[in-house]
Design a protein around this motif. Structure first.
Motif, PDB file in Angstrom:
ATOM      1  N   LEU A 190       0.942  -1.318  -0.039  1.00  0.00           N
ATOM      2  CA  LEU A 190       0.034  -0.096   0.170  1.00  0.00           C
ATOM      3  C   LEU A 190       0.852   1.331   0.251  1.00  0.00           C
ATOM      4  CD1 LEU A 190      -2.790  -1.136   2.553  1.00  0.00           C
ATOM      5  CD2 LEU A 190      -3.176  -0.628   0.129  1.00  0.00           C
ATOM      6  N   ARG A 191       2.108   1.254   0.886  1.00  0.00           N
ATOM      7  CA  ARG A 191       2.786   2.344   0.717  1.00  0.00           C
ATOM      8  C   ARG A 191       3.460   2.572  -0.745  1.00  0.00           C
ATOM      9  NH1 ARG A 191       4.031   5.058   5.236  1.00  0.00           N
ATOM     10  NH2 ARG A 191       6.173   6.102   4.285  1.00  0.00           N
ATOM     11  N   GLU A 192       3.897   1.484  -1.231  1.00  0.00           N
ATOM     12  CA  GLU A 192       4.532   1.575  -2.697  1.00  0.00           C
ATOM     13  C   GLU A 192       3.549   2.329  -3.486  1.00  0.00           C
ATOM     14  OE1 GLU A 192       6.004  -1.982  -3.762  1.00  0.00           O
ATOM     15  OE2 GLU A 192       7.290  -2.403  -2.068  1.00  0.00           O
ATOM     16  N   ARG A 193       2.255   2.075  -3.302  1.00  0.00           N
ATOM     17  CA  ARG A 193       1.260   2.579  -4.114  1.00  0.00           C
ATOM     18  C   ARG A 193       1.074   4.137  -3.915  1.00  0.00           C
ATOM     19  NH1 ARG A 193      -3.325  -1.825  -5.532  1.00  0.00           N
ATOM     20  NH2 ARG A 193      -4.225  -0.119  -6.249  1.00  0.00           N
ATOM     21  N   GLY A 194       1.520   4.488  -2.757  1.00  0.00           N
ATOM     22  CA  GLY A 194       1.331   6.026  -2.439  1.00  0.00           C
ATOM     23  C   GLY A 194       0.092   6.400  -1.603  1.00  0.00           C
ATOM     24  N   VAL A 195      -0.342   5.214  -0.892  1.00  0.00           N
ATOM     25  CA  VAL A 195      -1.397   5.356  -0.091  1.00  0.00           C
ATOM     26  C   VAL A 195      -1.080   5.761   1.286  1.00  0.00           C
ATOM     27  CG1 VAL A 195      -3.533   3.913   1.074  1.00  0.00           C
ATOM     28  CG2 VAL A 195      -2.721   3.338  -1.246  1.00  0.00           C
ATOM     29  N   THR A 196      -1.856   6.599   1.994  1.00  0.00           N
ATOM     30  CA  THR A 196      -1.587   6.969   3.483  1.00  0.00           C
ATOM     31  C   THR A 196      -2.129   6.187   4.420  1.00  0.00           C
ATOM     32  OG1 THR A 196      -1.444   9.158   2.613  1.00  0.00           O
ATOM     33  CG2 THR A 196      -1.669   8.961   4.941  1.00  0.00           C
ATOM     34  N   LEU A 197      -1.519   5.605   5.321  1.00  0.00           N
ATOM     35  CA  LEU A 197      -1.934   4.761   6.231  1.00  0.00           C
ATOM     36  C   LEU A 197      -1.794   5.188   7.504  1.00  0.00           C
ATOM     37  CD1 LEU A 197       0.390   1.716   5.006  1.00  0.00           C
ATOM     38  CD2 LEU A 197      -2.075   1.974   4.382  1.00  0.00           C
ATOM     39  N   VAL A 198      -3.026   5.104   8.395  1.00  0.00           N
ATOM     40  CA  VAL A 198      -3.301   5.611   9.760  1.00  0.00           C
ATOM     41  C   VAL A 198      -4.048   4.485  10.359  1.00  0.00           C
ATOM     42  CG1 VAL A 198      -4.444   7.536  11.165  1.00  0.00           C
ATOM     43  CG2 VAL A 198      -3.400   8.176   9.127  1.00  0.00           C
ATOM     44  N   ILE A 199      -3.523   4.355  11.822  1.00  0.00           N
ATOM     45  CA  ILE A 199      -4.196   3.276  12.545  1.00  0.00           C
ATOM     46  C   ILE A 199      -5.114   4.151  13.431  1.00  0.00           C
ATOM     47  CG2 ILE A 199      -3.614   1.665  14.314  1.00  0.00           C
ATOM     48  CD1 ILE A 199      -0.952   1.114  13.390  1.00  0.00           C
ATOM     49  N   ALA A 200      -6.198   3.443  13.507  1.00  0.00           N
ATOM     50  CA  ALA A 200      -7.652   3.997  14.248  1.00  0.00           C
ATOM     51  C   ALA A 200      -7.981   3.009  15.252  1.00  0.00           C
ATOM     52  CB  ALA A 200      -8.510   4.694  13.192  1.00  0.00           C
ATOM     53  N   SER A 201      -7.542   3.064  16.705  1.00  0.00           N
ATOM     54  CA  SER A 201      -7.628   1.942  17.325  1.00  0.00           C
ATOM     55  C   SER A 201      -8.106   2.371  18.798  1.00  0.00           C
ATOM     56  CB  SER A 201      -6.449   1.304  17.514  1.00  0.00           C
ATOM     57  OG  SER A 201      -6.419   0.028  18.493  1.00  0.00           O
ATOM     58  N   ASN A 202      -9.105   1.427  19.371  1.00  0.00           N
ATOM     59  CA  ASN A 202      -9.378   1.762  20.867  1.00  0.00           C
ATOM     60  C   ASN A 202      -8.311   0.940  21.680  1.00  0.00           C
ATOM     61  OD1 ASN A 202     -11.734   2.445  19.751  1.00  0.00           O
ATOM     62  ND2 ASN A 202     -13.189   0.944  20.603  1.00  0.00           N
ATOM     63  N   TRP A 203      -7.431   2.015  22.151  1.00  0.00           N
ATOM     64  CA  TRP A 203      -6.345   1.594  22.813  1.00  0.00           C
ATOM     65  C   TRP A 203      -5.751   3.044  23.632  1.00  0.00           C
ATOM     66  CZ3 TRP A 203      -3.946  -2.851  20.507  1.00  0.00           C
ATOM     67  CH2 TRP A 203      -2.867  -3.476  21.152  1.00  0.00           C
ATOM     68  N   ASP A 204      -4.859   2.664  24.585  1.00  0.00           N
ATOM     69  CA  ASP A 204      -4.280   3.781  25.518  1.00  0.00           C
ATOM     70  C   ASP A 204      -3.428   4.284  24.449  1.00  0.00           C
ATOM     71  OD1 ASP A 204      -1.663   2.624  26.282  1.00  0.00           O
ATOM     72  OD2 ASP A 204      -3.133   1.073  27.179  1.00  0.00           O
ATOM     73  N   CYS A 205      -2.726   5.545  25.059  1.00  0.00           N
ATOM     74  CA  CYS A 205      -1.698   6.503  24.415  1.00  0.00           C
ATOM     75  C   CYS A 205      -0.394   5.510  24.050  1.00  0.00           C
ATOM     76  CB  CYS A 205      -1.409   7.573  25.164  1.00  0.00           C
ATOM     77  SG  CYS A 205      -0.471   7.408  26.657  1.00  0.00           S
ATOM     78  N   SER A 206      -0.060   4.175  24.572  1.00  0.00           N
ATOM     79  CA  SER A 206       0.898   3.532  24.493  1.00  0.00           C
ATOM     80  C   SER A 206       1.053   2.459  23.203  1.00  0.00           C
ATOM     81  CB  SER A 206       1.290   2.746  25.705  1.00  0.00           C
ATOM     82  OG  SER A 206       0.219   1.571  25.966  1.00  0.00           O
ATOM     83  N   LEU A 207       0.129   2.700  22.410  1.00  0.00           N
ATOM     84  CA  LEU A 207      -0.183   1.748  21.269  1.00  0.00           C
ATOM     85  C   LEU A 207       1.397   1.880  20.604  1.00  0.00           C
ATOM     86  CD1 LEU A 207      -1.383  -0.178  19.410  1.00  0.00           C
ATOM     87  CD2 LEU A 207      -2.773   1.778  18.554  1.00  0.00           C
ATOM     88  N   PRO A 208       1.525   3.007  20.060  1.00  0.00           N
ATOM     89  CA  PRO A 208       2.766   3.139  19.206  1.00  0.00           C
ATOM     90  C   PRO A 208       4.339   2.160  19.999  1.00  0.00           C
ATOM     91  CG  PRO A 208       2.124   5.352  19.368  1.00  0.00           C
ATOM     92  CD  PRO A 208       1.125   4.644  20.487  1.00  0.00           C
ATOM     93  N   ASP A 209       4.235   2.280  21.141  1.00  0.00           N
ATOM     94  CA  ASP A 209       5.341   1.762  21.901  1.00  0.00           C
ATOM     95  C   ASP A 209       5.085   0.024  21.717  1.00  0.00           C
ATOM     96  OD1 ASP A 209       6.166   3.896  22.927  1.00  0.00           O
ATOM     97  OD2 ASP A 209       4.758   3.972  24.650  1.00  0.00           O
ATOM     98  N   TRP A 210       4.122  -0.319  21.835  1.00  0.00           N
ATOM     99  CA  TRP A 210       3.663  -1.988  21.603  1.00  0.00           C
ATOM    100  C   TRP A 210       3.814  -2.237  20.083  1.00  0.00           C
ATOM    101  CZ3 TRP A 210       3.914  -4.688  25.723  1.00  0.00           C
ATOM    102  CH2 TRP A 210       3.354  -4.187  27.059  1.00  0.00           C
ATOM    103  N   LEU A 211       3.654  -1.302  19.232  1.00  0.00           N
ATOM    104  CA  LEU A 211       3.809  -1.549  17.785  1.00  0.00           C
ATOM    105  C   LEU A 211       5.232  -1.358  17.138  1.00  0.00           C
ATOM    106  CD1 LEU A 211       0.569  -0.073  16.229  1.00  0.00           C
ATOM    107  CD2 LEU A 211       0.952  -2.393  16.894  1.00  0.00           C
ATOM    108  N   GLY A 212       6.012  -0.840  17.855  1.00  0.00           N
ATOM    109  CA  GLY A 212       7.466  -0.289  17.593  1.00  0.00           C
ATOM    110  C   GLY A 212       7.985  -1.819  17.204  1.00  0.00           C
ATOM    111  N   PRO A 213       8.331  -2.741  18.022  1.00  0.00           N
ATOM    112  CA  PRO A 213       9.205  -3.859  17.728  1.00  0.00           C
ATOM    113  C   PRO A 213       8.615  -4.839  16.695  1.00  0.00           C
ATOM    114  CG  PRO A 213       8.543  -3.579  20.237  1.00  0.00           C
ATOM    115  CD  PRO A 213       7.802  -2.920  19.456  1.00  0.00           C
ATOM    116  N   THR A 214       7.078  -4.372  16.186  1.00  0.00           N
ATOM    117  CA  THR A 214       6.685  -5.464  15.095  1.00  0.00           C
ATOM    118  C   THR A 214       7.331  -4.947  13.633  1.00  0.00           C
ATOM    119  OG1 THR A 214       4.809  -3.768  14.697  1.00  0.00           O
ATOM    120  CG2 THR A 214       4.792  -5.650  16.577  1.00  0.00           C
TER     121      THR A 214
END
Length: 226
Positions: free
Chosen positions: A116-140
Motif C-alpha cells: 500500500l505504501r508503494e502505491r502512495g496510499v496514506t496509512l493511519v491506525i485508528a484503534s481503541n487503545w491507550d496512548c502507549s499503542l505506538p510503543d507496543w507496535l514499535g518492535p513489530t
C-alpha cells in the motif's frame, strides 16, 4: 463505491487486524514463578481476565503517560486481587502483568502495508487503545510503515464514535469518501466507519463473515479494493 473517487487513505484497526495478543496466561505464570510465586495457569488466566475486563472498561483513562501509569497501577491491582497469591506485592504483579503482554503482527500485515505504501496510499491506525499503542507496535515493524496513529484514549471516545475516524482522516489529510477503513469488529469498525461516511471492510481471517458485510480474509486483499 464510486470508483471515480480515488482511495487515498487506508485506516486500520490494531488488535485483531494488525496484531494479535500472544496468550498471556502462560507467560504470566512463568514470570511469577521466576519471582518466587507459584501460580497455576488456571490462576494466571483468571488474573488476566480480571485485568483485561478492568482495562477495557477504563482504557480511555490512559490518555497520556502520567495517567497511563496510574491506569496500569489499577489494572495490576485488579489482577493481583484476582490471582489471590499470598505475599504477592503490587510491584511484582505489575512487572509480571506488563511482561506477559506481547503483540505480534499477523503474517499478511507487513507485506500488505508495504504494498500500500508503494502505491502512495496514506496509512493511519485508528484503534481503541491507550496512548502507549505506538510503543507496543514499535518492535513489530508496523510503525515504520504507517503515517500516524490515533487512539481512543487520546481522542476521549472509543470507536464506533465518529471522532476517532475523524481524527484519523485529519492526520491522513483525506475526506471520508477518499478513505477505506479495515477492522475485525462489525460494530466498532464497519458500522462505525460507515456512519462516519467512510467505506469499510471487515477483516475476518477465520470463520464466515455476517451476511451482507464486505469482508476480506487477508490484508493482502486490500490493494485490490482501492
Amino acid at each position: 463505491l464510486d470508483r471515480v473517487t480515488r482511495i487515498r487513505a487506508v485506516l486500520l484497526d490494531a488488535l485483531g487486524t494488525l496484531v494479535e495478543l500472544q496468550p498471556p496466561a502462560p507467560r504470566l505464570a512463568r514470570l511469577l514463578r521466576e519471582s518466587g510465586f507459584g501460580v497455576s495457569e488456571e490462576q494466571s488466566g483468571a488474573g488476566f481476565m480480571a485485568e483485561i475486563a478492568y482495562y477495557l472498561d477504563h482504557h480511555l483513562e490512559g490518555s497520556d503517560p502520567e495517567r497511563l501509569e496510574r491506569l496500569r497501577d489499577r489494572c495490576a491491582e485488579e489482577m493481583r486481587r484476582a490471582l489471590d497469591v499470598p505475599g504477592l506485592d503490587h510491584a511484582t504483579a505489575r512487572r509480571a502483568m506488563l511482561g506477559a503482554l506481547e503483540f505480534r503482527p499477523y503474517p499478511d500485515v507487513l507485506p500488505a502495508l508495504g504494498e500500500l505504501r508503494e502505491r502512495g496510499v496514506t496509512l493511519v491506525i485508528a484503534s481503541n487503545w491507550d496512548c502507549s499503542l505506538p510503543d507496543w507496535l514499535g518492535p513489530t515493524g508496523i510503525m515504520e510503515l504507517v503515517d500516524g496513529v490515533v487512539t481512543s484514549a487520546e481522542v476521549g471516545v472509543a470507536k464506533p464514535e465518529a471522532r476517532v475516524f475523524e481524527r484519523a482522516l485529519a492526520i491522513a489529510g483525506a475526506e471520508p469518501g477518499e478513505a477505506l477503513h479495515a477492522g475485525d469488529k462489525v460494530d466498532n469498525d464497519v458500522e462505525g466507519a460507515v456512519a462516519a461516511g467512510i467505506r469499510a471492510v471487515l477483516v475476518q481471517r477465520e470463520g464466515e463473515p455476517p451476511a451482507g458485510v464486505a469482508a476480506i480474509r487477508s490484508l493482502r486483499e486490500l490493494p485490490a479494493l482501492l
